[in-house]
Every structure is written in structure tokens, then in C-alpha cells.
Design an enzyme around this catalytic site. Structure first.
Site, short mmCIF file in Angstrom:
data_model
loop_
_atom_site.label_atom_id
_atom_site.label_comp_id
_atom_site.label_asym_id
_atom_site.label_seq_id
_atom_site.Cartn_x
_atom_site.Cartn_y
_atom_site.Cartn_z
N GLY A 27 0.83 -1.20 0.00
CA GLY A 27 0.00 0.00 0.00
C GLY A 27 0.86 1.24 0.00
O GLY A 27 2.07 1.18 0.26
N GLU A 28 0.22 2.35 -0.31
CA GLU A 28 0.95 3.62 -0.31
C GLU A 28 0.13 4.65 0.45
O GLU A 28 -1.08 4.74 0.25
CB GLU A 28 1.16 4.12 -1.73
N GLY A 29 0.79 5.40 1.31
CA GLY A 29 0.12 6.49 2.00
C GLY A 29 0.60 7.80 1.42
O GLY A 29 1.18 7.84 0.33
N GLY A 30 0.34 8.87 2.15
CA GLY A 30 0.71 10.19 1.67
C GLY A 30 2.21 10.35 1.51
O GLY A 30 2.68 11.00 0.58
N MET A 31 2.96 9.79 2.42
CA MET A 31 4.39 10.04 2.42
C MET A 31 5.22 8.77 2.45
O MET A 31 6.43 8.82 2.64
CB MET A 31 4.75 10.88 3.64
N ALA A 32 4.56 7.64 2.32
CA ALA A 32 5.31 6.39 2.46
C ALA A 32 4.71 5.29 1.58
O ALA A 32 3.57 5.38 1.16
CB ALA A 32 5.27 5.94 3.92
N VAL A 34 4.51 0.92 1.54
CA VAL A 34 4.76 -0.28 2.34
C VAL A 34 4.86 -1.48 1.39
O VAL A 34 3.97 -1.70 0.56
CB VAL A 34 3.65 -0.50 3.39
N LYS A 49 8.30 -0.22 5.49
CA LYS A 49 7.76 1.09 5.13
C LYS A 49 8.91 1.99 4.76
O LYS A 49 9.86 2.16 5.54
CB LYS A 49 6.98 1.66 6.33
N ASP A 151 -1.52 9.89 15.26
CA ASP A 151 -2.16 9.73 13.96
C ASP A 151 -3.07 8.50 13.96
O ASP A 151 -3.02 7.66 13.07
CB ASP A 151 -1.09 9.62 12.86
N1 LIG Z 1 2.75 -4.11 8.70
C1 LIG Z 1 1.94 -4.19 7.65
N2 LIG Z 1 1.52 -5.38 7.20
C2 LIG Z 1 0.70 -5.46 6.14
N3 LIG Z 1 0.25 -4.41 5.44
C3 LIG Z 1 0.63 -3.20 5.83
C4 LIG Z 1 1.49 -3.01 6.94
N4 LIG Z 1 1.69 -1.69 7.09
C5 LIG Z 1 1.00 -1.08 6.11
N5 LIG Z 1 0.35 -1.97 5.37
C6 LIG Z 1 -0.49 -1.68 4.20
O1 LIG Z 1 0.02 -0.56 3.52
C7 LIG Z 1 -0.97 0.45 3.42
C8 LIG Z 1 -0.32 1.81 3.45
O2 LIG Z 1 0.19 2.04 4.72
P1 LIG Z 1 0.62 3.49 5.14
O3 LIG Z 1 0.80 3.47 6.62
O4 LIG Z 1 1.74 3.99 4.33
O5 LIG Z 1 -0.58 4.31 4.64
P2 LIG Z 1 -1.77 5.05 5.28
O6 LIG Z 1 -1.74 4.90 6.77
O7 LIG Z 1 -2.98 4.64 4.55
O8 LIG Z 1 -1.40 6.50 4.85
P3 LIG Z 1 -0.87 7.76 5.63
O9 LIG Z 1 -0.36 7.28 6.95
O10 LIG Z 1 0.16 8.35 4.77
O11 LIG Z 1 -2.09 8.57 5.72
C9 LIG Z 1 -1.92 0.16 4.56
O12 LIG Z 1 -3.17 0.69 4.34
C10 LIG Z 1 -1.92 -1.34 4.62
O13 LIG Z 1 -2.79 -1.86 3.66
#
Ligand SMILES: Nc1ncnc2c1ncn2[C@@H]1O[C@H](COP(=O)(O)OP(=O)(O)OP(=O)(O)O)[C@@H](O)[C@H]1O
Length: 552
Positions: A27-32, A34, A49, A151
Site C-alpha cells: 500500500g501507499e500512503g501520503g508520504m510512504a 509499504v 515502510k 495519527d
Molecule cells: N505491517 C503491515 N503489514 C501489512 N500491510 C501493511 C502493513 N503496514 C502497512 N500496510 C499496508 O500498507 C498500506 C499503506 O500504509 P501506510 O501506513 O503507508 O498508509 P496510510 O496509513 O494509509 O497513509 P498515511 O499514513 O500516509 O495517511 C496500509 O493501508 C496497509 O494496507
């Protein structure tokens, strides 16, 4: 998922000298981003991440990030995603900090909620309360270690296939916040606008109760399928957190019992002192209410409104290039607190008068408490634009709801209010009981009252030692910060010497009172014990007695 269709631009790359091999993009968030990865040393799957932010260029940020990861690695609990390792590597020509964590086979809570919303309009209350209780169990552990998450949101809560709740991203927002703060002069806030606590929105320091507010927002969202505060811009959402009252969840989902309304209402109090005192207390209440909940399916009222953030308009937050000059002269806030109708038809209480949010007429600052906000309100607000989004962050909140609830960096609402209205600090200091005179004076100005009948002279024996300013106490939470000394009841002459010795600046507001006598400091902002960065010492505002009786 990105255009890389589950691969991610770094899939196939290795980190830490080949130890971690990046595989599918999770997955991808705003700044990262995974990635699922393979740890070739321990022969196991992990999730990695990688942070793609300009902050990664800053050595100080990377150091902070590493320290946060170390702290988080000490958190072991079923409901917390374990952190195994951290480091930095070159990815795409940029030094990229990364964090290696437990791979959770499951999906984010946001996606579980989406499914429940599609099928039933919202998540059944008992399920939502049990999930919330597990999130609070995770927070209980981190708060015990002095770690505030900052957060909390459905995107940071994973649900395993067996229904185990796992909270992730502890420490990341804090590392980002400190990196951002050190790169900016004024109050930039890191967080996800829809879940920010009022104190976060104001750019103030946060404590455990800030997380409990975010949990309250999340619980509201789970049981109603909607956010209590949403709007078209991050700043309008921040405004709503500070100024608007949430509706009761039962006005959206009729099947909810009053106990859920009460629980959410307490979690969403503007004043942290009125929220649950701890994660444990809130968790107990969630479990108690869950146990008493009838398993009724959600009954969503079509078209029921939550809050729109509409109270914030261009008059309060002008477009970026039209910032209004801060007015001079007597303080007037540019807006009234918004009174949102509540579903009970009873008058909606204004935000608690005990927390010093910007309100017409001003509210008092709280008495010093162990939970007092840890950071000063940013000063010198002439320069910043009303808000600012990092280029890498998708525009949040553009469509409302979960579509845009990414972590972003925004200028704190306090900055915007200062740009327009100025003197929020003076408002925050106005306790209404004493008559603050004549606005502010500068550090060099001292109260020079004309003596009225009933005047009380100064008590010059109440002094503060200079070393309280030159060698202030270190912050308990952050060794790079100091605690603001306590100047209250001290004679202003000694306080000025203390300030001069440390090179700090003050702003004096005269108040009429004749109990303590002329020159006695009656109140201060930031409050005693507030954590501040000594490198960016804010101007400290002092209310100083004229010795004259308050005018009736
Ligand atoms: N430890 C993990 N195991 C499995 N999947 C994960 C894990 N961490 C993150 N993910 C997957 O990656 C996605 C993106 O995670 P990330 O924390 O970067 O994004 P977010 O929380 O949606 O965005 P942001 O924090 O930038 O608003 C998650 O929604 C999840 O589906």
C-alpha cells in the site's frame, strides 16, 4: 494501489546490504510506501515502510526517526504491529529512511468499515466498540511508555484474518512532526485532518488525551459510517475540530443507544481535561457499553448531516495570497464560536471555557496541570500562508469522508487565526475575571499604573532566580526541549532580570487587581511547565497587576 499494479517502484530492490528484499507493494500512503519483503537473515516475511519525503534529506530528521523507531521497537503487545528494525538506504537516488515491521496478513480497518457501510450502512455498534477497545489496549501500552501516537485513524489499524486488531505507525507522526517543526519557523502540524485533536489543530503540544480524541473520531465514524467533521480543506476541518460541536452519533444511526452518544461525546470534548483521563478508562467504558448493547443492526438516517466545517469562511482563512494584515489595537476575534444544533434540541454548549481556544471574549488558560499542553502557540505569525500542503501529499478532504484522509502537513489553525485576528495569546490569557487593560506592551514596558482608591503596592520579596531562565528544567518528554518556568506571583522586576539573563522576550498585559499588588505576575502564556524549543523561544505573555482594584 499504484500504477505498478501491486509491484511498487521499488519491488525487487534490496535494503540493508541485501538483507531485506522488497516484494509486492502492500500500500501507499501520503508520504510512504509499504512493501511486503523477505528478511534473508531471519528467513521470514516482513513489511517495510519507506518514507518518501523531503524530510529524509535532513540528517536531524533521520536521527529522530531512528530514535522513534527504537522507542517503538520496545512496544510489544498483541494489538501493536511490532517494529523489528530501522535504517536508511539509497532508493531512487534519495536517502530514504525505512522501518521493518511485522507483516500483518489482513486489511486496514478502513476497508473493513467500507464493507460494513456497503452492507449495513455502518459497523454494528458492538463490533465497533470491541475494535475500539483493542485500539485503546494498544494505546494503553504506548501511553505508559510516554509515547503518543498522534495519527490514530482507520488507515493505521489493521485487522488480521482472525479479527485481531493491530495498531501501526506509532512514533512516525511524532518523528515527522519534529522534523517539520525544525524545518519551519511556525506551527506546521503533521497529521490527518479528519482525526486531529483540537490541540493538534492549534499547533499546541499533545498528550495521551489527544489520541483519545482521535479514537473518539474513529468510533464515531465506525458507528455512523461518517466523519463528525469533514470539509473541503484541511484547515476548515481543523477549524471544525476546534470550534464546532459534533452531532450525536444516534442522530445519524438511530439504533445507537444513549450510552454510545455519551461515550463519543466525552471522547470528543474540546478540552482534554473533560475527556477520558486515560486509554484504560475509555477502554473500560467501551467494553461496558459493548456488553450492554443490543445487537441491533445500524439504522442510518438518510441525509443526516454531521459537520461541514462551514463555520470557517474566507473571512477567517483568506486565500493564501490575500492574507489580511494583523489588526493593531484592542483584541477582537474575527468570528463567533459556531453553535451547531444538536439532535437533542438542547442548547449546544460552547467549547469548554477552560482551555483557552480562540473565542469571542476569551477564555482562561487552564491551571497548570500535569497534562498541560507541551508546546507553545507559535508566535510571529505574519509570514506563513494560511495553509500549506506538502507537494507529495494528495489533496485531502477534497471529496470528504475517507477519500482524502491522508496524513498531511498543514499550517496550524492558530497560525491562520493569528494572521487574521492576531493576539490569540492575549485572548487565551483573558480569564474574564480580571480586567486586562490596554492590550499589550513590550518587554521594555512595565506597568505604570496611576493609583486608584484601594491600590495595593508591590511585594518585591516574591522574586524568581535568574537561573530559572538561564538553566531551565529539561522537558520530561523531549531532551531537546525545556519547560517554561513558573513566573506567576513573582514580582515583575525580578522576572525581567530573569528574561534578560536568558535573552528571552516578554509581552506584558496590565490587569487591575489589588490582592497581590502592583507588579505581581498574575498569569502567563505559555503556561508554566509547557515544553518549548529553546532554539525558538516564544515571546512569553505575562499578565501583570496594576495594583488597582478591578473596575466593576
Ligand atoms: N505491517 C503491515 N503489514 C501489512 N500491510 C501493511 C502493513 N503496514 C502497512 N500496510 C499496508 O500498507 C498500506 C499503506 O500504509 P501506510 O501506513 O503507508 O498508509 P496510510 O496509513 O494509509 O497513509 P498515511 O499514513 O500516509 O495517511 C496500509 O493501508 C496497509 O494496507
Amino acid at each position: 494501489m499504484s500504477q505498478d499494479a501491486g509491484q511498487g517502484r521499488y519491488a525487487g530492490r534490496a535494503l540493508a546490504g541485501g538483507r531485506y528484499q522488497l516484494r509486492d507493494l502492500l500500500g501507499e500512503g501520503g508520504m510512504a510506501s509499504v512493501h511486503l519483503a523477505y528478511d534473508s537473515v531471519l528467513d521470514r516475511q516482513v513489511a517495510i515502510k519507506t518514507l518518501h519525503t523531503e524530510l529524509g534529506r535532513e540528517q536531524a530528521f533521520r536521527e529522530r526517526f531512528r530514535r522513534e523507531a527504537q522507542a517503538v521497537a520496545k512496544l510489544t503487545h498483541t494489538n501493536i504491529v511490532s517494529v523489528f528494525d530501522t535504517g536508511e538506504d539509497d532508493l531512487g537516488g534519495m536517502t530514504t529512511p525505512y522501518i521493518v515491521m511485522e507483516y500483518v496478513e489482513g486489511r486496514p480497518l478502513g476497508s473493513v468499515l467500507d464493507e460494513d457501510v456497503r452492507q449495513q450502512g455502518a459497523m454494528p455498534a458492538d463490533k465497533a466498540l470491541k475494535i475500539t477497545a483493542d485500539v485503546l489496549a494498544a494505546l494503553e501500552i504506548s501511553h505508559e511508555m510516554g509515547l503518543v501516537h498522534r495519527d490514530i485513524k482507520p488507515g493505521n489499524v489493521m485487522m488480521t484474518k482472525r479479527g485481531v486488531v493491530k495498531v501501526m505507525d506509532f512514533g512516525i507522526a511524532r518523528a515527522m512532526q519534529s522534523g517539520v517543526t525544525s524545518m519551519t519557523q511556525t506551527g506546521m502540524v503533521v497529521g490527518t485532518p479528519q482525526y486531529l485533536s483540537p490541540e493538534q489543530a492549534l499547533g499546541r503540544g499533545v498528550d495521551a488525551r489527544s489520541d483519545l480524541y482521535s479514537v473518539g473520531i474513529m468510533l464515531f465514524q465506525l458507528v455512523t459510517g461518517r466523519l463528525p467533521f469533514d470539509a473541503d480543506s484541511p484547515l476548515a476541518i481543523a477549524y471544525a475540530h476546534v470550534q464546532e460541536e459534533p452531532v450525536a452519533p444516534s442522530s445519524v444511526n438511530r439504533s445507537l443507544p444513549p450510552a454510545v452518544d455519551a461515550l463519543v461525546a466525552r471522547a470528543l470534548k474540546k478540552n482534554p481535561n473533560e475527556r477520558f483521563p486515560s486509554a484504560v478508562a475509555m477502554r473500560d467504558e467501551c467494553l461496558r457499553v459493548a456488553a450492554s448493547c443490543q445487537a441491533a443492526p445500524p439504522s442510518i438516517v438518510p441525509g443526516a448531516q454531521t459537520s461541514s466545517g462551514a463555520g470557517v469562511g474566507s473571512a477567517v482563512f483568506p486565500p493564501v495570497d490575500q492574507s489580511a494584515p494583523a489588526p493593531t489595537g484592542p483584541v477582537q476575534t474575527p468570528y463567533q464560536p459556531t453553535q451547531t444544533p444538536n439532535p437533542y434540541g438542547t442548547p449546544t454548549p460552547a467549547p469548554s471555557p477552560a482551555y483557552g481556544y480562540p473565542q469571542q471574549g476569551g477564555y482562561p488558560t487552564p491551571a497548570a496541570s500535569p497534562y498541560a499542553p507541551q508546546h507553545p502557540q507559535p508566535q510571529g505569525a505574519q509570514t506563513p500562508p494560511p495553509y500549506n500542503l506538502t507537494p507529495s501529499a494528495p489533496a485531502p478532504g477534497s471529496g470528504g469522508g475517507r477519500k482524502g484522509n491522508r496524513m498531511v502537513i498543514i499550517g496550524s489553525i492558530v497560525v491562520a487565526v493569528l494572521v487574521v485576528g492576531g493576539l490569540i495569546g492575549a485572548l487565551a490569557m483573558d480569564d474574564g475575571g480580571e480586567d486586562a487593560k490596554g492590550g499589550d506592551t513590550t518587554a521594555s514596558g512595565s506597568p505604570s499604573p496611576s493609583k486608584a482608591e484601594g491600590y495595593r503596592g508591590p511585594d518585591t520579596t516574591k522574586t524568581i532566580e535568574k537561573d530559572e531562565c538561564t538553566e531551565p528544567e529539561e522537558s520530561y518528554n523531549d531532551p531537546d526541549q525545556i519547560k517554561v518556568p513558573d513566573f506567576t506571583f513573582k514580582y515583575i522586576g525580578s522576572v525581567k532580570e530573569c528574561f534578560q539573563a536568558a535573552g528571552w522576550s516578554m509581552e506584558v498585559v496590565e490587569v487591575d487587581e489589588n490582592t497581590y499588588g502592583e507588579g505581581s505576575v498574575r498569569d502567563q502564556f505559555p503556561t508554566p511547565g509547557t515544553d518549548v524549543d529553546p532554539e525558538k523561544m516564544p515571546t512569553i505573555q505575562l499578565k501583570v497587576s496594576t495594583g488597582n482594584p478591578p473596575s466593576s
